[in-house]
Design an enzyme around this catalytic site. Structure first.
Site, PDB file in Angstrom:
ATOM      1  N   ASP A   1       4.763  14.927 -22.544  1.00 53.54           N
ATOM      2  CA  ASP A   1       5.488  14.885 -23.817  1.00 53.54           C
ATOM      3  C   ASP A   1       6.428  16.066 -23.924  1.00 53.54           C
ATOM      4  OD1 ASP A   1       6.303  14.650 -26.424  1.00 53.54           O
ATOM      5  OD2 ASP A   1       4.373  15.143 -27.310  1.00 53.54           O
TER       6      ASP A   1
ATOM      7  N   GLU B   1      12.456  17.167 -31.862  1.00 52.00           N
ATOM      8  CA  GLU B   1      11.593  16.066 -32.313  1.00 52.00           C
ATOM      9  C   GLU B   1      10.241  16.621 -32.697  1.00 52.00           C
ATOM     10  OE1 GLU B   1       8.515  12.866 -31.752  1.00 52.00           O
ATOM     11  OE2 GLU B   1       8.728  14.841 -30.861  1.00 52.00           O
ATOM     12  N   GLU B   2       9.778  17.599 -31.910  1.00 47.95           N
ATOM     13  CA  GLU B   2       8.447  18.160 -32.147  1.00 47.95           C
ATOM     14  C   GLU B   2       8.349  18.841 -33.507  1.00 47.95           C
ATOM     15  OE1 GLU B   2       6.080  17.328 -30.585  1.00 47.95           O
ATOM     16  OE2 GLU B   2       6.497  17.059 -28.454  1.00 47.95           O
TER      17      GLU B   2
ATOM     18  N   HIS C   1       0.304  18.696 -26.120  1.00 47.46           N
ATOM     19  CA  HIS C   1       0.827  19.875 -26.822  1.00 47.46           C
ATOM     20  C   HIS C   1       0.149  21.186 -26.398  1.00 47.46           C
ATOM     21  CE1 HIS C   1       2.858  17.558 -30.396  1.00 47.46           C
ATOM     22  NE2 HIS C   1       3.277  17.161 -29.206  1.00 47.46           N
TER      23      HIS C   1
HETATM   24 ZN   LIG Z   1       7.081  13.758 -27.890  1.00 46.29          ZN
END
Ligand SMILES: [Zn+2]
Length: 712
Positions: free
Chosen positions: A364, A401-402, A524
């Site tokens: 991600d 985006e995060e 994350h």
């Molecule tokens: Zn993402």
């Protein structure tokens, strides 16, 4: 961002493959001649995606931390722009938005009673994984973006997953959360951490700590990294806690673009900014606090994997939580490029992925970013060979985006007019591959396109079409033999949590979100890196290549079809299901007061019936126009399909959340889907007049959609 683990009990719905009255060509949306050309084009395209090249791009993209707004993020923006240009894309540009993007100056968690102890707030290096030897100054502090700054000292209360029912349980047993620090776990199934922060804030907690319990994504699930996919003891899930379920994007420019010089509101007036101090913890760091808690034994579902009895407190564990953010306005960068359409350049098929990561962003989002660059390269190759789509294909590499789906939201707001006029569809990929399980979410009108694309691309390991692999897996999960009768493929229940939100909820553009999933416990954290992907998530990068193939086929068909491959019929079917569920709820809840709601829901049902009929008739007209290759009729059909999804928007939005304009879809505060949100939220609030009014609004919107399809 993305949901780390598929939500349990996900309702997966059917997507008809070639239906009873299939297209004359065998390809949805194409005339016979168009289909022949398309099949040649697709054969050529499918020979282009290259797993080794994706791996090389991934290694570069995930080589260093690249949080939004950082110099490395800019370097990757420049690199992405160069890759787009080298791929032969036109109109390559980097757009800057200036947004509130807080970075942490201090994040500390210190226990002062019953003993002195300080949380490390560090992730431990892993032997054999050089990425994890990062010096602390490059790694940065783990934090919750948009946490309030402040210092609180208070007794700790363990509050399970930190959802409202958990606080109700505590209150019923006399445990008061007010003025205390809530310690809650990131839970599986997932609920958005911002919802946990909001809930703690609303219940009067002084602060909140959210930790990763090993039962959820660590050793309780299986082998931990580097021996397996799950999170090692010190892994920390960073993330935003902004209330973007109210309004996403820059909190200081809600509803308009944060172009340089834009008007900003006062942070005190920003509805999406949390007022609570919040920080993430690993279970290694949460353990001493949890162990020190006394008081009542936590209920069974709250017991985790740490091997002792979890108690709720309050205290005697007392913690000082300090968070200081710099609250700076920073530039972020959206990279776009295009392959211009030959016949209808203003009609846009948009593909996108975010580039920014909390640390390395192995899965991600760098898996998706490497896929996007490969998609640009392979489709660009077709255009260098002399091919042109009918419609323009736009490639977008989003930023921040995060934080709060920031750059996609700002870009969508900036180009609202152009997008509402011409956007055909938006195909999002956040994470391309954390494993081999294909998963797609989309509005119902894209079911058939996605099902056909999944039929055209093979699962690299099983060597059968991806659609067949999904059916086999679903059948196996149900404990049955694959019958071939089931076509379950696309999830039509869309919430939020990635960059499709602005397109669906603000602009009314059909969206899809595509990925290959697998066990993934390092979300994350520092351990989500190239090494994790190359050793565990997708060794060989073949599922990355399969994703590029599938994403590309869907894009090519949208951009080249003679009649847009959007099917309104499943929309009517899904609406029927959604409205039946609401009727059951209002029957149970409403009583006499609900009569008006029931009347209004009957209007909704009538509009859905009309939409169902119009959809069938429309599809028949489309098939005969395709058979006859009647370009005049096809023109009308395309114009109507372009307006179809827009019909579900109400300009004033849903009550209390004006930015969310779609009347069929909105995220719940947990990011889970809220279906028919205007009515559903009014029913939750037992506000019958509002529920009735919202039902009439929805009926009007569905009737608009039916009218769009109707023959004059
Ligand atoms: Zn993402």
């Amino acid at each position: 961002m993305r949901r780390p683990v598929a939500i349990a009990g996900l309702a997966v719905v059917g997507a008809a493959l070639a239906g009873a009255q299939g297209p004359p060509s065998g390809l949805f949306g194409f005339t016979r001649a168009g289909a022949e050309a398309q099949q040649r084009l697709e054969r050529r395209f499918l020979s282009l995606p290259d797993a080794a090249r994706i791996k090389t791009a991934h290694e570069y993209l995930a080589a260093k931390p690249h949080v939004a707004g950082s110099p490395r993020d800019k370097e990757l923006a420049d690199w992405t722009a160069r890759s787009f240009t080298d791929a032969g894309l036109e109109e390559v540009r980097i757009s800057t938005h200036e947004v509130l993007l807080p970075w942490p100056l201090e994040v500390s968690v210190e226990m002062t009673a019953p003993r002195q102890w300080r949380a490390s707030m560090r992730e431990d290096p892993i032997p054999g994984d050089p990425y994890t030897n990062l010096p602390p100054e490059e790694l940065g502090l783990p934090y919750h973006a948009y946490s309030a700054s402040g210092e609180v000292t208070a007794d700790v209360v363990y509050a399970g997953s930190g959802n409202p029912a958990d606080y109700d349980w505590l209150a019923a047993r006399g445990v008061d959360i007010r003025g205390r620090i809530a310690l809650v776990r990131y839970s599986v199934p997932y609920s958005y951490r911002g919802f946990k922060a909001l809930t703690a804030q609303q219940r009067g907690a002084a602060g909140i700590l959210i930790y990763s319990d090993p039962a959820d994504d660590g050793f309780g699930k299986g082998k931990v990294y580097p021996d397996g996919p799950w999170g090692p003891p010190s892994h920390i899930q960073r993330g935003g806690i902004v209330y973007d379920f109210m309004v996403p994007g820059d909190p200081l420019t809600p509803g308009w673009a944060s172009v340089p010089g834009a008007r900003r509101i006062n942070p005190a007036d920003a509805v999406s900014l949390p007022r609570i101090v919040s920080a993430p913890l690993s279970h290694q760091d949460a353990r001493p606090i949890l162990e020190a808690l006394k008081g009542q034994r936590a209920p069974k579902p709250w017991q985790g994997g740490l091997g002792f009895d979890y108690r709720v407190g309050p205290g005697p564990a007392k913690v000082t939580l300090r968070v200081k953010s710099d609250d700076r306005i920073r530039p972020i960068w959206t990279v776009t490029g295009a392959i211009r359409g030959r016949e209808r350049p203003d009609e846009l098929v948009i593909v996108g992925n975010h580039r920014d990561a909390w640390i390395f962003g192995g899965v991600d989002p760098s898996s998706g970013s490497a896929a996007l660059v490969e998609l640009a390269r392979t489709l660009g190759q077709l255009s260098r060979d002399g091919w042109r789509p009918k419609r323009t294909i736009v490639f977008a590499s989003w930023d921040a985006e995060e934080f709060t789906l920031t750059s996609s939201t700002e870009w969508g707001e900036e180009h609202e007019e152009k997008l509402r006029a011409g956007a055909v569809a938006y195909l999002n990929v956040d994470s391309a591959a954390s494993g081999p399980k294909f998963s797609a979410a989309a509005v119902p009108s894209l079911n058939r396109l996605i099902a056909e694309a999944a039929q055209a691309v093979r699962d690299p390991r099983l060597r059968i079409p991806i659609a067949a692999a999904v059916r086999a897996r679903r059948a196996e999960e149900r404990g049955a033999l694959p019958t071939g009768a089931s076509n379950e493929l696309v999830n039509n229940r869309l919430g939020s949590g990635s960059d499709y939100t602005v397109f669906l909820n603000f602009l009314g553009v059909p969206v899809a979100d595509l990925t290959f999933d697998g066990p993934y416990g390092v979300y994350h954290s520092m351990y989500d890196n190239h090494n994790w992907v190359a050793r565990i998530g997708d060794p060989g990068f073949s599922y990355h290549a399969a994703l590029v193939s599938l994403w590309g086929i869907a894009t090519l068909r949208l951009a080249t079809a003679d009649a847009l491959p959007l099917d309104p019929a499943p929309y009517a079917e899904r609406l029927r299901e959604f409205s039946t569920a609401l009727r059951r709820r209002s029957e149970i809840a409403g009583g006499k007061a609900g009569v008006k709601v029931m009347d209004a829901l009957r209007e909704v049902d009538a509009s859905i019936e009309a939409l169902g009929k119009e959809s069938q008739a429309f599809n028949k007209r489309r098939e005969s126009a395709l058979r006859a290759a009647d370009t005049v009729v096809l023109d009308t059909i395309n114009r109507r399909l372009l307006r179809f999804e827009r019909s579900f928007l109400a300009s004033e939005g849903i009550p209390g959340r004006p930015w969310y304009r779609h009347l069929v879809y909105a995220p719940k505060y947990t990011y889970a889907p809220e279906l028919l949100p205007g009515i559903a939220e009014a029913l939750d609030a037992a506000d019958w007049p509002r529920a009735a009014a919202q039902a009439l609004k929805l009926a009007a919107a569905i009737s608009r959609a039916a009218t769009v399809l109707r023959e004059e």
